[in-house]
Motif scaffolding. Sequence first.
Motif, PDB file in Angstrom:
ATOM      1  N   TYR A  59     -11.392   3.799 -19.202  1.00 12.24           N
ATOM      2  CA  TYR A  59     -10.530   3.417 -18.076  1.00 12.24           C
ATOM      3  C   TYR A  59      -9.596   4.574 -17.726  1.00 12.24           C
ATOM      4  N   CYS A  63     -11.910   5.368 -14.598  1.00  7.61           N
ATOM      5  CA  CYS A  63     -11.603   4.316 -13.617  1.00  7.61           C
ATOM      6  C   CYS A  63     -10.198   4.428 -13.042  1.00  7.61           C
ATOM      7  N   VAL A 153     -19.725  -7.083 -14.544  1.00  5.96           N
ATOM      8  CA  VAL A 153     -19.169  -5.728 -14.477  1.00  5.96           C
ATOM      9  C   VAL A 153     -20.093  -4.751 -15.217  1.00  5.96           C
ATOM     10  N   LEU A 157     -21.907  -1.533 -13.335  1.00  2.93           N
ATOM     11  CA  LEU A 157     -21.749  -0.143 -13.763  1.00  2.93           C
ATOM     12  C   LEU A 157     -23.084   0.508 -14.118  1.00  2.93           C
ATOM     13  N   THR A 158     -24.073  -0.317 -14.454  1.00  5.77           N
ATOM     14  CA  THR A 158     -25.373   0.248 -14.854  1.00  5.77           C
ATOM     15  C   THR A 158     -26.450  -0.094 -13.828  1.00  5.77           C
ATOM     16  N   TYR A 160     -26.967   0.837 -10.489  1.00  2.00           N
ATOM     17  CA  TYR A 160     -27.225   1.638  -9.282  1.00  2.00           C
ATOM     18  C   TYR A 160     -28.706   1.969  -9.174  1.00  2.00           C
ATOM     19  N   ASN A 176     -26.464  -1.055  -5.082  1.00  4.68           N
ATOM     20  CA  ASN A 176     -26.247  -1.588  -6.429  1.00  4.68           C
ATOM     21  C   ASN A 176     -26.944  -2.940  -6.538  1.00  4.68           C
ATOM     22  N   PRO A 188     -21.487   5.797  -8.225  1.00  2.00           N
ATOM     23  CA  PRO A 188     -21.650   5.547  -9.669  1.00  2.00           C
ATOM     24  C   PRO A 188     -20.546   6.276 -10.446  1.00  2.00           C
ATOM     25  N   LEU A 190     -19.928   6.463 -13.713  1.00  2.00           N
ATOM     26  CA  LEU A 190     -20.203   6.944 -15.069  1.00  2.00           C
ATOM     27  C   LEU A 190     -21.463   7.803 -15.123  1.00  2.00           C
ATOM     28  N   VAL A 205     -24.107   6.208 -20.428  1.00  2.00           N
ATOM     29  CA  VAL A 205     -23.565   5.308 -19.402  1.00  2.00           C
ATOM     30  C   VAL A 205     -23.504   3.886 -19.949  1.00  2.00           C
ATOM     31  N   ALA A 209     -20.188   1.717 -20.411  1.00  2.00           N
ATOM     32  CA  ALA A 209     -20.037   0.459 -19.669  1.00  2.00           C
ATOM     33  C   ALA A 209     -19.711  -0.688 -20.626  1.00  2.00           C
TER      34      ALA A 209
END
Length: 257
Positions: A59, A63, A153, A157-158, A160, A176, A188, A190, A205, A209
């Motif tokens: 984070y 983020c 979530v 994040l994984t 894409y 996504n 993306p 990460l 990644v 995540a």
Amino acid sequence: MNRAVFSILAIFALFAVVTMPQAVQASEGTVHPAQQSWHFDGFAGTYDRGALQRGYKIYREVCSACHSMKRVHFRNLEALGYDESQIKTIASGYNVIDGPNDEGDMYERPARPSDAFPSPFPNKNAAKFANGGAAPPDLSLITKARHDGPNYVFGLLTGYEEPPHGETLNDGQHWNKYFPGHKLAMAPPLSDDQVAYEDGMPQTVEQYARDVVQFLTWAADPYMEERKRTGLKTLIFLLVLAGVMYAVKRRIWADQH
Ligand code: HEC
């Protein structure tokens, strides 16, 4: 059936229904994320402190460039296993706006443990402007604000992908799999080896995540462990009480037949 056994089963059944995860509802245009297994799952699940610390690092280093977490204060990081002096050091790495001072001016000072995490943008318009028109939401409660939050979530994040044939993306949009409508204004965030881990966990990644989701889940529900402990104690108390009541009942009615 023996009544004592029946009461005990009934208590268990009630408990199972109360703690059962919400039934997954199907709605159009959304792809349901795969169900991951989490350390905090189940009625005895707890947070994995190592994962929380790594997640906080993700984070902080990734983020927080776009997303605020206004409801989390530096002192809350104690729950991740940091002590007071570590938290002071972390906080003092940030500047916050305070004031007004005696002359009526706002001023910057190093953050203190009692301060909330500072936001990356001064206001929503600035956040929108910097992100092509879509303001990055505050992440303090995101795992509660979205259906099946942690899995969603993680999926986001994984998830894409290249857009399917025939779909076009505007500038700044990314396809996504799990975002409702699929066209997401977040690039993306990460990539493998982006953040260094000191504890030897894989720098992928997927691991990033998993860790950041655990951190976000803690932030949205910091008292989960306490609540589960209370629930377990209550259950044990009820079971003992059921046993005692049964014994009392047998004694009272012992001479009646
Ligand atoms: C460069 C800026 C940027 C970074 C870095 C970034 N995000 Fe985002 N994020 C956005 C924007 C912009 C949106 C809004 C997208 C939209 O509504 O289309 C967003 C939306 C989201 C959403 C909400 C999706 C929804 O259902 O509405 C989540 C969750 C999220 N980001 C998580 C993260 C996490 C976790 C990280 C760190 C690993 C991260 N973001 C890093 C810009 C960013």
